[in-house]
Scaffold this active site. Structure first.
Site, PDB file in Angstrom:
ATOM      1  N   SER A  35      14.175 -27.647 -25.188  1.00  0.00           N
ATOM      2  CA  SER A  35      15.549 -27.160 -25.381  1.00  0.00           C
ATOM      3  C   SER A  35      16.504 -28.320 -25.628  1.00  0.00           C
ATOM      4  O   SER A  35      17.389 -28.241 -26.486  1.00  0.00           O
ATOM      5  CB  SER A  35      16.034 -26.395 -24.143  1.00  0.00           C
ATOM      6  OG  SER A  35      15.268 -25.237 -23.959  1.00  0.00           O
ATOM      7  N   GLU A  57      29.947 -16.917 -24.865  1.00  0.00           N
ATOM      8  CA  GLU A  57      31.021 -16.864 -23.862  1.00  0.00           C
ATOM      9  C   GLU A  57      30.611 -15.926 -22.733  1.00  0.00           C
ATOM     10  O   GLU A  57      29.679 -15.131 -22.910  1.00  0.00           O
ATOM     11  CB  GLU A  57      32.314 -16.386 -24.526  1.00  0.00           C
ATOM     12  CG  GLU A  57      32.778 -17.331 -25.631  1.00  0.00           C
ATOM     13  CD  GLU A  57      34.119 -16.943 -26.232  1.00  0.00           C
ATOM     14  OE1 GLU A  57      34.646 -15.880 -25.868  1.00  0.00           O
ATOM     15  OE2 GLU A  57      34.621 -17.733 -27.055  1.00  0.00           O
ATOM     16  N   PRO A  58      31.306 -16.010 -21.591  1.00  0.00           N
ATOM     17  CA  PRO A  58      30.924 -15.142 -20.468  1.00  0.00           C
ATOM     18  C   PRO A  58      30.847 -13.670 -20.873  1.00  0.00           C
ATOM     19  O   PRO A  58      29.965 -12.952 -20.434  1.00  0.00           O
ATOM     20  CB  PRO A  58      32.043 -15.384 -19.447  1.00  0.00           C
ATOM     21  CG  PRO A  58      32.543 -16.760 -19.735  1.00  0.00           C
ATOM     22  CD  PRO A  58      32.396 -16.929 -21.221  1.00  0.00           C
ATOM     23  N   GLY A  99      27.832 -12.442 -25.640  1.00  0.00           N
ATOM     24  CA  GLY A  99      26.526 -13.077 -25.818  1.00  0.00           C
ATOM     25  C   GLY A  99      25.918 -12.675 -27.138  1.00  0.00           C
ATOM     26  O   GLY A  99      26.020 -13.395 -28.130  1.00  0.00           O
ATOM     27  N   CYS A 139      23.003 -22.604 -37.715  1.00  0.00           N
ATOM     28  CA  CYS A 139      22.506 -23.519 -36.680  1.00  0.00           C
ATOM     29  C   CYS A 139      21.453 -22.810 -35.839  1.00  0.00           C
ATOM     30  O   CYS A 139      20.392 -23.369 -35.543  1.00  0.00           O
ATOM     31  CB  CYS A 139      23.627 -23.976 -35.759  1.00  0.00           C
ATOM     32  SG  CYS A 139      25.009 -24.727 -36.619  1.00  0.00           S
ATOM     33  N   ASN A 169      19.575 -20.354 -36.652  1.00  0.00           N
ATOM     34  CA  ASN A 169      18.333 -20.173 -37.406  1.00  0.00           C
ATOM     35  C   ASN A 169      17.466 -21.414 -37.367  1.00  0.00           C
ATOM     36  O   ASN A 169      16.247 -21.336 -37.287  1.00  0.00           O
ATOM     37  CB  ASN A 169      18.632 -19.804 -38.858  1.00  0.00           C
ATOM     38  CG  ASN A 169      18.675 -18.301 -39.041  1.00  0.00           C
ATOM     39  OD1 ASN A 169      17.936 -17.574 -38.363  1.00  0.00           O
ATOM     40  ND2 ASN A 169      19.522 -17.834 -39.916  1.00  0.00           N
ATOM     41  N   GLN A 182     -15.927  -9.831 -16.937  1.00  0.00           N
ATOM     42  CA  GLN A 182     -15.405  -9.169 -18.141  1.00  0.00           C
ATOM     43  C   GLN A 182     -13.879  -9.072 -18.146  1.00  0.00           C
ATOM     44  O   GLN A 182     -13.240  -9.315 -19.164  1.00  0.00           O
ATOM     45  CB  GLN A 182     -16.003  -7.762 -18.267  1.00  0.00           C
ATOM     46  CG  GLN A 182     -17.486  -7.794 -18.613  1.00  0.00           C
ATOM     47  CD  GLN A 182     -18.049  -6.402 -18.856  1.00  0.00           C
ATOM     48  OE1 GLN A 182     -17.422  -5.397 -18.544  1.00  0.00           O
ATOM     49  NE2 GLN A 182     -19.238  -6.359 -19.419  1.00  0.00           N
ATOM     50  N   GLU A 218      19.044 -17.793 -27.812  1.00  0.00           N
ATOM     51  CA  GLU A 218      18.872 -17.942 -29.265  1.00  0.00           C
ATOM     52  C   GLU A 218      18.564 -16.591 -29.914  1.00  0.00           C
ATOM     53  O   GLU A 218      17.733 -16.497 -30.807  1.00  0.00           O
ATOM     54  CB  GLU A 218      17.742 -18.935 -29.565  1.00  0.00           C
ATOM     55  CG  GLU A 218      17.970 -20.303 -28.992  1.00  0.00           C
ATOM     56  CD  GLU A 218      18.818 -21.179 -29.894  1.00  0.00           C
ATOM     57  OE1 GLU A 218      19.145 -20.744 -31.017  1.00  0.00           O
ATOM     58  OE2 GLU A 218      19.140 -22.297 -29.457  1.00  0.00           O
ATOM     59  N   THR A 277      18.346 -12.492 -28.346  1.00  0.00           N
ATOM     60  CA  THR A 277      17.390 -11.874 -27.423  1.00  0.00           C
ATOM     61  C   THR A 277      16.252 -11.232 -28.215  1.00  0.00           C
ATOM     62  O   THR A 277      16.352 -11.000 -29.426  1.00  0.00           O
ATOM     63  CB  THR A 277      18.066 -10.775 -26.582  1.00  0.00           C
ATOM     64  OG1 THR A 277      18.391  -9.683 -27.454  1.00  0.00           O
ATOM     65  CG2 THR A 277      19.339 -11.281 -25.896  1.00  0.00           C
TER      66      THR A 277
END
Lengths: 388, 251
Positions: free
Chosen positions: A95, A137-138, A141, A242, A244, A283, A367, A369
């Site tokens: 990251s 931001e809070p 998303g 960015c 992407n 198995q 990045e 969901t």
């Protein structure tokens, strides 16, 4: 040394050229020799292994796929393989490199002025300067277009107000790329983190990406010169470019995390005996191992094809979404299966699958969901946007 | 002066090696060959000499099949200037033949002041190529060096031998074989890996003639015997000591 052996059932290795293999092997050795010995400690302590930054820079891993300004200029495929190996070590370390390269250096390289490039890129390539990317931001998303952060022109300056959250590298950065609305349009701004009114606070209590810094950025009347606007940034689509670039790296990175889990689970299953035979001879255990290697093989091929298309300049955003979505999902499932095979040992720091599993829960969400990527692919194949 | 480094491709030390079904050598299927770790020390030392202004050019020379090119490129990415590959598709080649091929390639270069080799290859482990090469080329030879300082027409080297350490001055040109501890090989920087592609890479032929030695049969080492637990706690010590003395014969 870490006895890591990457699964490669389909000899994907043979589809790489000498240079790509060499870059991958160099990063693989670096991870075995430098990251693995310290990662358990950092994950436990909840600290980022800052001591690795100079060597990561010297190797040329920061902004590795960019041209000029001290960057290595490797192919997209080689960049992806590099991410694969870094995430074999830890998603947090990957990251760090993703954010610095794809989310900070890339936008400066793509949307910045010559002065901005000269000022930031060479120092960021060596790791001397660190950057972060403030989009989320809070309260915004998956829907960044609703962002509340604003920039207002005032003489020779812009004045920024707003809060960004879940920002990797936030409190260790020298500069933040802040996305804010200026006269209703989303633009990118370079905000030095020592400006009055700028605060970065780490988000406490994470059980995922513990070896990575995650912060909240608070801007209260932060004044920056007008020359800090990224002149070629033009709406939300610039920020998505960015993303992407970073998502592309994640599609490869997730393969590395899954490979690490598979390698560990296979090793353990062969060595651990129950009912007088190795776990690997049961198995049900074989079925889990085969599931993993099966999905890893598909993930490798997906990532490699994605890399080849990016190098050819033909890749589309929905292709990146499909690979990010699939590969992170299969890596998370692989980590869970590995943890299962390792039994109680799987929940200890002595083994890596539990750490990968915890990390991948974040990677599944950041990045874009898992579900948002489904909607991106869904929109492409049906022609109907189902985001809202 | 020019420095030549001899490089070999070998299986990684942690690779699981299988003997080929005909017993003639190892099964190379799926083995990812690497630069011999001892040769890596030699490459690092040569590049350091160049960086210190003691060498003008670092040439890496390898004898082996076409994919030896990949490990020579590794050496180029570490900072060597050019590579020479003597192509040889024989699965096994005896040390004297390899030393002759290397001497032939080195003889074609002007102004070679120093030849560096790994002390051994981690696969064949004959420890013979370096000194044989020195003999053929008429150069002095010091094996297992852990420190090299190049002076005017000589090199001061340090080596650790059984029960002693030695400081030796050797006239150049000379062959030195590198021991673990000589240096810590660098990681190839991404930029250097890209640059390596553009560095000169030559191929040479060598008439190996009749082999001096051939491998008749290669076998894996015998399977390890299962261990034995003789008991638990201090009470088991006498029995353990007895077995270590009488059966294992290590006391």
């Amino acid at each position: 040394m870490d006895p890591y052996e990457a699964p490669d059932l389909y000899r994907v290795d043979e589809m790489l050229d000498d240079e790509e293999r060499q870059i991958r092997d160099t990063v693989r050795s670096f991870v075995s020799e430098k990251v693995m010995p310290v990662i358990e400690h950092h994950f436990d302590a909840g600290t980022f292994p800052k001591e690795l930054i100079p060597e990561i820079g010297e190797l040329g891993l920061l902004g590795a796929n960019l041209e000029g300004y001290g960057c290595a200029g490797v192919s997209s495929t080689a960049y992806g393989l590099m991410m694969q190996e870094l995430e074999r070590g830890d998603s947090g370390v990957r990251s760090f490199v993703s954010v610095q390269g794809s989310l900070v250096m890339y936008p400066i390289h793509t949307f910045g002025s010559d002065e901005q490039k000269e000022q930031w890129l060479p120092a960021m390539a060596t790791g001397e300067k660190i950057g972060c990317f403030g989009l989320t931001e809070p309260d915004h998303g998956s829907d960044p277009s609703g962002m509340e952060t604003r920039a207002v022109a005032d003489g020779d300056e812009f004045v920024l107000n707003g809060t960004k959250r879940w920002i990797t590298n936030g409190s260790i950065s020298h500069v933040a790329i802040v996305w804010a609305k200026l006269d209703g349009q989303v633009r990118g701004f370079l905000v030095e983190t020592d400006r009055p009114g700028f605060t970065a606070r780490d988000i406490p209590g994470k059980w995922s990406l513990r070896a990575s810094v995650t912060s909240e950025l608070i801007m209260e009347d932060v004044r920056i010169p007008k020359s800090n606007l990224l002149p070629k940034s033009d709406g939300l689509k610039s920020a998505l470019m960015c993303l992407n670039s970073a998502r592309f790296g994640i599609a490869f990175g997730a393969v590395g995390a899954a490979q690490a889990c598979f390698d560990e689970a296979l090793r353990y299953a062969k060595a651990r005996t129950q009912f007088d035979k190795p776990l690997a001879a049961f198995q049900l255990v074989q079925n889990k191992l085969v599931w993993m290697v099966n999905e890893i093989t598909k993930g490798q091929l997906l990532a490699l094809r994605l890399g080849r298309m990016k190098d050819a300049g033909t890749v589309k955003h929905y292709q990146i979404s499909l690979a990010k979505r699939n590969n992170v999902w299969m890596a998370l499932e692989s980590a869970r299966k590995a943890r299962d095979i390792l039994g109680a040992s799987g929940v200890t720091y002595e083994y890596h699958c539990g750490r990968h599993m915890a990390n991948l829960e974040s990677v599944y969400t950041y990045e874009g969901t898992h579900d948002i990527h489904a909607l991106i692919v869904g929109q492409q194949i049906t022609g109907s946007a189902a985001f809202a | 002066m020019k420095v030549v480094v001899c490089c070999k491709r070998v299986p990684p030390t942690d690779a699981r090696i299988k003997v080929a079904s005909d017993g003639s050598g190892i099964d190379e299927e799926g083995v990812q060959f690497v630069l011999n770790p001892y040769d890596e020390f030699a490459v690092e030392e040569a590049v350091k000499l160049k960086e210190a202004g003691k060498a003008e050019e670092v040439i890496v020379v390898g004898v082996g099949p076409a994919d030896t090119a990949a490990v020579l490129k590794n050496a180029l990415a570490m900072g060597a200037d050019r590579a020479v590959l003597v192509k040889d598709d024989a699965g096994y080649r005896d040390p004297l033949s390899i030393a002759r091929a290397l001497a032939d390639a080195i003889g074609a270069e002007e102004g070679v002041g120093l030849v560096l080799c790994g002390r051994q290859s981690v696969d064949q482990q004959s420890l013979a190529v370096g000194p044989m090469l020195a003999t053929i080329a008429g150069m002095g030879c010091v094996m297992d060096v852990v420190k090299v300082e190049v002076g005017d027409g000589t090199a001061s080297v340090h080596r650790e031998a059984e029960g002693r350490s030695e400081d030796i001055e050797v006239k150049l040109p000379a062959v030195l074989t590198a021991q673990r501890g000589l240096n810590e090989p660098r990681y190839a920087k991404l930029k250097e890996i890209l640059k390596a592609k553009k560095k000169p890479f030559a191929e040479r032929e060598f008439d190996f003639g009749e082999p001096r030695a051939t491998i008749e049969k290669l076998s894996p080492p015998p399977e390890r015997q299962a261990g034995k637990i003789v008991g638990d706690g201090p009470g088991a010590v006498p029995e353990l000591v007895k077995l270590l003395r009488d059966e294992a014969k290590v006391l």
